[in-house]
Enzyme design. Structure first.
Site, PDB file in Angstrom:
ATOM      1  N   GLY A 103       0.813  -1.296   0.069  1.00  0.00           N
ATOM      2  CA  GLY A 103       0.028  -0.052  -0.050  1.00  0.00           C
ATOM      3  C   GLY A 103       0.900   1.342   0.195  1.00  0.00           C
ATOM      4  O   GLY A 103       2.212   1.268  -0.012  1.00  0.00           O
ATOM      5  N   GLY A 105       2.599   3.591   1.513  1.00  0.00           N
ATOM      6  CA  GLY A 105       3.113   3.495   2.693  1.00  0.00           C
ATOM      7  C   GLY A 105       3.859   5.060   3.188  1.00  0.00           C
ATOM      8  O   GLY A 105       4.047   5.354   4.218  1.00  0.00           O
ATOM      9  N   LYS A 122       4.837  12.141  -2.369  1.00  0.00           N
ATOM     10  CA  LYS A 122       5.397  10.892  -2.181  1.00  0.00           C
ATOM     11  C   LYS A 122       6.621  11.533  -1.024  1.00  0.00           C
ATOM     12  O   LYS A 122       7.341  12.282  -1.140  1.00  0.00           O
ATOM     13  CB  LYS A 122       6.401  10.511  -3.207  1.00  0.00           C
ATOM     14  CG  LYS A 122       7.291   9.100  -2.828  1.00  0.00           C
ATOM     15  CD  LYS A 122       7.758   8.387  -4.017  1.00  0.00           C
ATOM     16  CE  LYS A 122       8.576   7.333  -3.721  1.00  0.00           C
ATOM     17  NZ  LYS A 122       8.963   6.639  -4.809  1.00  0.00           N
ATOM     18  N   ASP A 266       3.929  -4.282  -7.596  1.00  0.00           N
ATOM     19  CA  ASP A 266       3.316  -3.390  -6.846  1.00  0.00           C
ATOM     20  C   ASP A 266       4.037  -2.013  -7.524  1.00  0.00           C
ATOM     21  O   ASP A 266       3.736  -0.912  -7.277  1.00  0.00           O
ATOM     22  CB  ASP A 266       3.649  -3.395  -5.495  1.00  0.00           C
ATOM     23  CG  ASP A 266       5.082  -3.495  -4.993  1.00  0.00           C
ATOM     24  OD1 ASP A 266       5.613  -4.567  -5.464  1.00  0.00           O
ATOM     25  OD2 ASP A 266       5.766  -2.623  -4.388  1.00  0.00           O
TER      26      ASP A 266
HETATM   27  P1  AMP Z   1       9.106   0.506  -2.993  1.00  0.00           P
HETATM   28  O1  AMP Z   1      10.283  -0.449  -2.885  1.00  0.00           O
HETATM   29  O2  AMP Z   1       9.776   1.975  -3.150  1.00  0.00           O
HETATM   30  O3  AMP Z   1       8.305   0.409  -4.163  1.00  0.00           O
HETATM   31  O4  AMP Z   1       8.258   0.480  -1.601  1.00  0.00           O
HETATM   32  C1  AMP Z   1       7.558  -0.935  -1.230  1.00  0.00           C
HETATM   33  C2  AMP Z   1       6.515  -0.616  -0.199  1.00  0.00           C
HETATM   34  O5  AMP Z   1       7.153  -0.078   0.649  1.00  0.00           O
HETATM   35  C3  AMP Z   1       5.765   0.375  -0.831  1.00  0.00           C
HETATM   36  O6  AMP Z   1       4.364  -0.055  -0.157  1.00  0.00           O
HETATM   37  C4  AMP Z   1       5.960   1.552  -0.188  1.00  0.00           C
HETATM   38  O7  AMP Z   1       4.792   2.314   0.220  1.00  0.00           O
HETATM   39  C5  AMP Z   1       6.694   1.143   1.219  1.00  0.00           C
HETATM   40  N1  AMP Z   1       7.597   2.096   1.707  1.00  0.00           N
HETATM   41  C6  AMP Z   1       8.889   2.276   0.956  1.00  0.00           C
HETATM   42  N2  AMP Z   1       9.637   3.152   1.857  1.00  0.00           N
HETATM   43  C7  AMP Z   1       8.681   3.353   2.936  1.00  0.00           C
HETATM   44  C8  AMP Z   1       8.939   4.575   4.131  1.00  0.00           C
HETATM   45  N3  AMP Z   1      10.007   4.988   4.069  1.00  0.00           N
HETATM   46  N4  AMP Z   1       7.837   4.591   5.061  1.00  0.00           N
HETATM   47  C9  AMP Z   1       6.828   3.783   4.719  1.00  0.00           C
HETATM   48  N5  AMP Z   1       6.280   2.781   3.674  1.00  0.00           N
HETATM   49  C10 AMP Z   1       7.778   2.790   2.823  1.00  0.00           C
HETATM   50 MG    MG Z   2       6.658   1.084  -4.959  1.00  0.00          MG
END
Ligand code: AMP
Ligand code: MG
Length: 499
Positions: A103, A105, A122, A266
């Site tokens: 989701g 995040g 973001k 995702d």
């Molecule tokens: P990503 O690898 O950037 O596509 O992130 C994968 C998942 O981790 C997604 O659900 C992001 O929203 C969550 N996510 C990545 N970094 C953070 C963060 N610093 N705080 C909260 N959620 C994160």
């Molecule tokens: Mg992502």
């Protein structure tokens, strides 16, 4: 401007109208799809950069971008009247393994503009989907996402856009303490393959159908009148259409030498957009198996594996849509076109790069042999294509030849290419090549230069790089060094997942 819980204590926002209208959009799907919440304010936010072009796309009043009000709103410290912020829920496969619920995040959707663009922050704070994360993004990764989103757009590659980049002195803990930043992203939709997987995995067929209907009605209306190939099934037609867009996207990535780095389901856009810029990289030397993500120890997302991974991801989407398609053969038939479309699209792109107007027998071999030569010599990919464009215009291949350690190999290939080119209108071929082969791409070391200066509070290099990358096919003599070979230290830059 409303004063919500998210309004910062600092700098009262001015009343300059943004010119933006807001409509319900994704929020209308209801609480199964998202959580409504406000962004968490950041202390002392400041402006770093904006994209007037992206602002115009969403219908923003000229001049609002960069205003005090914009800094507050685009850092998550204030809302505009009509915004309905939310974080959406999705799941996904990460590195080939089912990861369950993920989701938004750290992304918060502010709303949808009157002309159909979603605006998303973001790095705007924690959400119910943050899991262990802090909901923030650091300056370093945000500079990269901001620059690359707009650079990809200028290259003609489908992508989410970047409207703005703001920063804050708020300390953010990563491997070391860094500072916070927010990228404002814009896209018609941020729906991912993982949104569908989420509801399929939970047997929430009504929600799955509502989501598919929403996506079809708004973005793929032609799927309603699905032809014979989709058995009159709108959901099979959707799968086919997403496959078509994904094939076109992957062909563009491979042709320009773009490595995404984290092609988890995702991170796959239902609209076939490049989304979620993390450890991405434009190739320097042509190394087909290049792995740009330092965390990808197995090389799952190596450059030359991307087209295959996209198909794997489409298969996951197909599985998620099965409760709606209800017919395995139809679903398989909807996935099938990707396999022939990707190579066809890719060949089309490579023909453009070579200046070839129409397909001819032997073109695929010509491309394969060229790529083998580039790989054998670890030749710089962008410089090669740009020099080749100039060589065709100037009718002198020697600057290209200099790039190849295997001169005899190059000479043999160049002879075949010259013969093939003789069947083309040469000035037209040169013009096509110059429109297709950029002189400037966001190489890692260029991003790094902008980041290092930005960390010291100097946004000059970032702005200059943004301006050059907005017109990547032009000469930009003042910044010729950015079109040159990467310095030795470029290969030591290590970039991994979320930061
Ligand atoms: P990503 O690898 O950037 O596509 O992130 C994968 C998942 O981790 C997604 O659900 C992001 O929203 C969550 N996510 C990545 N970094 C953070 C963060 N610093 N705080 C909260 N959620 C994160
Ligand atoms: Mg992502």
């Amino acid at each position: 401007m409303t004063t919500t819980a998210a309004t910062a204590a600092s700098a009262p926002p001015s009343d300059t109208p943004s010119g933006l209208a807001w409509r319900e959009g994704f929020a209308a799907l209801g609480p199964a799809f998202h959580t409504e919440l406000v962004p968490t304010p950041l202390p002392d936010p400041h402006w770093i950069a904006g994209s007037p072009d992206a602002a115009a796309v969403i219908g923003m009043a000229p001049g609002w971008l960069g205003s005090d009000a914009a800094v507050q709103v685009l850092s998550g410290n204030a809302l505009l009247r009509g915004m309905r912020p939310l974080a959406s829920v999705y799941s996904g496969h990460q590195f080939g393994v089912w990861a369950g619920q993920l989701g938004d995040g750290r992304a918060i959707l502010l709303g949808e503009t009157g002309n159909g663009h979603e605006v998303q922050l973001k790095g705007a704070g924690r959400t119910p989907y943050s899991r262990m994360g802090d909901g923030r993004a650091v300056l370093r990764s945000s500079v990269r996402e901001f620059l690359c989103s707009e650079a990809m757009h200028a290259l003609g590659i489908p992508t989410t856009r970047a409207l703005a980049l703001t920063g804050s002195p708020a300390p953010i803990a990563r491997e070391e303490i860094e500072t916070a930043a927010v990228v404002t992203r814009v896209a018609p939709s941020f729906v991912r393959f993982g949104h569908f997987e989420h509801f399929a995995a939970r047997d929430q067929v009504a929600e799955l159908r509502a989501l598919a209907d929403y996506v079809i009605d708004r973005y793929y209306p032609e799927c309603r009148s699905a032809g014979e190939a989709s058995g009159g099934n709108a959901y099979a037609a959707l799968l086919r259409a997403v496959g078509e867009r994904t094939a076109a996207l992957l062909a563009q990535w491979q042709a320009v030498g773009f490595c995404h780095g984290v092609m988890n389901t995702d991170n796959m856009s239902i609209l076939g957009l490049t989304i979620d810029y993390g450890p991405f990289q434009f190739l320097d030397a042509f190394v087909p198996g290049h792995i740009c993500n330092h965390s990808d120890s197995q090389g799952r997302y190596a450059f030359n594996r991307q087209p295959q991974v996209a198909y794997w991801n489409l298969f996951c989407l197909g599985q998620a849509l099965m409760p709606l398609i209800e017919d395995t053969e139809l679903a398989q038939a909807a996935l099938e076109p990707y396999r022939s479309l990707f190579p066809a699209e890719y060949m089309g792109r490579m023909r453009d790069k070579l200046g070839l107007a129409a397909a001819a027998e032997g073109d695929a071999q010509l491309v394969d042999d060229l790529l083998a030569l580039l790989a054998a010599g670890a030749v710089d990919y962008t410089i090669f294509w740009h020099r080749l464009s100039q060589a065709v215009a100037a009718q002198d291949f020697s600057p290209v030849r200099d790039l190849f350690p295997d001169r005899a190999g190059w000479d043999a290939w160049a002879a075949r290419y010259t013969e093939r080119l003789a069947r083309e209108d040469r000035p037209q071929a040169a013009a096509r090549m110059q429109r297709t082969n950029p002189r400037f791409v966001l190489r890692n070391h260029l991003g790094e230069l902008a980041i290092r200066a930005a960390k010291d509070g100097d946004f000059g290099p970032l702005h200059a790089l943004q301006a050059v990358l907005a017109r990547p096919f032009d000469e930009h003599p003042d910044h010729a060094e950015w079109a040159g070979f990467p310095p030795d230290w470029a290969s030591s830059i290590e970039i991994s997942c979320s930061s």
